[in-house]
Design a protein around this motif. Structure first.
Motif, short mmCIF file in Angstrom:
data_model
loop_
_atom_site.label_atom_id
_atom_site.label_comp_id
_atom_site.label_asym_id
_atom_site.label_seq_id
_atom_site.Cartn_x
_atom_site.Cartn_y
_atom_site.Cartn_z
N THR A 162 0.82 -1.20 0.00
CA THR A 162 0.00 0.00 0.00
C THR A 162 0.86 1.26 0.00
OG1 THR A 162 -2.01 0.96 0.93
CG2 THR A 162 -0.35 0.17 2.51
N ARG A 188 -2.90 3.75 -4.76
CA ARG A 188 -2.43 2.48 -5.32
C ARG A 188 -1.77 2.64 -6.68
NH1 ARG A 188 -8.43 0.11 -6.94
NH2 ARG A 188 -8.60 1.29 -8.88
N LEU A 205 -5.53 2.38 1.12
CA LEU A 205 -5.93 2.37 2.53
C LEU A 205 -7.31 3.01 2.68
CD1 LEU A 205 -2.53 3.37 4.18
CD2 LEU A 205 -3.73 1.17 4.44
N ASP A 214 -7.06 2.79 9.33
CA ASP A 214 -6.15 2.38 8.27
C ASP A 214 -5.47 1.06 8.60
OD1 ASP A 214 -6.75 4.52 6.60
OD2 ASP A 214 -5.26 5.82 7.54
N GLN A 215 -5.14 0.86 9.87
CA GLN A 215 -4.55 -0.42 10.28
C GLN A 215 -5.56 -1.56 10.11
OE1 GLN A 215 -2.78 0.25 14.23
NE2 GLN A 215 -2.28 2.29 13.47
N VAL A 262 -5.53 -2.77 6.63
CA VAL A 262 -4.46 -3.74 6.36
C VAL A 262 -4.94 -5.14 6.76
CG1 VAL A 262 -2.09 -4.42 6.89
CG2 VAL A 262 -2.68 -1.98 6.71
N ALA A 305 -7.21 -6.60 4.17
CA ALA A 305 -6.46 -7.07 3.00
C ALA A 305 -5.86 -8.45 3.27
CB ALA A 305 -5.37 -6.07 2.63
N VAL A 331 3.29 -8.53 3.56
CA VAL A 331 2.64 -7.22 3.55
C VAL A 331 3.69 -6.13 3.62
CG1 VAL A 331 0.47 -7.98 4.60
CG2 VAL A 331 2.36 -7.26 6.07
N GLY A 389 4.45 -1.56 2.59
CA GLY A 389 3.97 -0.33 2.01
C GLY A 389 5.03 0.75 2.05
N GLY A 449 1.98 4.13 4.59
CA GLY A 449 1.39 2.81 4.40
C GLY A 449 2.20 1.71 5.05
N THR A 509 1.04 -0.60 8.24
CA THR A 509 1.15 -2.05 8.11
C THR A 509 1.99 -2.62 9.24
OG1 THR A 509 0.95 -1.83 5.70
CG2 THR A 509 1.83 -3.90 6.54
N ALA A 566 0.00 -2.74 12.44
CA ALA A 566 -0.97 -3.84 12.44
C ALA A 566 -0.26 -5.17 12.76
CB ALA A 566 -1.69 -3.92 11.10
#
Length: 205
Positions: free
Chosen positions: A24, A31, A55, A73-74, A77, A80, A94, A96, A100, A104, A107
């Motif tokens: 991300t 994107r 995000l 936003d977390q 992730v 996704a 994962v 970014g 981003g 990530t 998370a």
């Protein structure tokens, strides 16, 4: 397979995918970031299904800085990763760029289960404010983590990034991009290839 639920664009490999990579964007991007596109092309060429996705803050509005909560936003992730897990029995990576990558990594620090983390231009601190280091969550990261970082990035020097990487509980590697700033642009180095090489090394037992 559709990634519309996470506003994602897939880069499929030629054959059966080894696993899925989710990448991300930064605070000012989306994107369609040229770097994300190049990275996803590189992963697909190596036999992985690569997905670049927006995000939640970017899904809400097409431009501007992050709005709403970082927790949202977390959670994006996490959504996704849940989608990727439903589509593959293989590894899920994962990462970014900048904001981003930070979302990530937070998370993952909070328990999101993935096989590896790949961070690009991690925003270690605001430019000119090294005392405001964004490192408190790093010791809770236990998965292999790759930091790809430019030597002229105002959000953190290479020495600062190496010190931050040392805080991570899992194995780490720093990919140094000589002369690059926050966008990781380089006329002499193939940054996507170097970053993917390091991430694949991190998966080896």
């Amino acid at each position: 397979m559709s990634f519309e639920a996470i506003a994602g664009v897939a880069h499929p490999p030629a054959g059966e995918a080894t696993g899925i990579v989710l990448l991300t964007h930064g605070a000012g991007g989306n994107r369609e970031s040229p770097m994300l596109i190049r990275l996803c092309d590189e992963w697909a060429a190596r036999g992985w299904l690569a997905v670049r996705y927006d995000l939640p803050f970017r899904r809400r509005r097409p431009k501007g800085p992050p709005s709403g909560s970082a927790a949202s936003d977390q959670a994006g992730v996490g959504e996704a990763v849940a989608l990727a897990r439903s589509l593959t029995a293989g590894p899920v990576l994962v990462g970014g760029h900048s904001y981003g990558g930070r979302m990530t990594s937070m998370a993952v620090a909070d328990g999101l289960a993935v096989e590896a983390l790949t961070l690009f231009s991690y925003p270690l601190h605001p430019p000119g404010k090294p005392e405001r280091a964004r490192t408190e969550h790093l010791p809770r990261i236990t998965v292999p983590t790759v930091f790809t970082h430019g030597t002229s990035d105002p959000f953190g020097s290479i020495d600062e990034i190496r010190a931050a990487a040392a805080l991570v509980a899992g194995p780490t590697e720093v990919v140094e991009v000589t002369g690059a700033r926050h966008d990781l642009g380089s006329k002499t180095l193939n940054v996507p290839a170097l970053a993917v090489d390091a991430a694949l090394r991190s998966l080896r037992p």
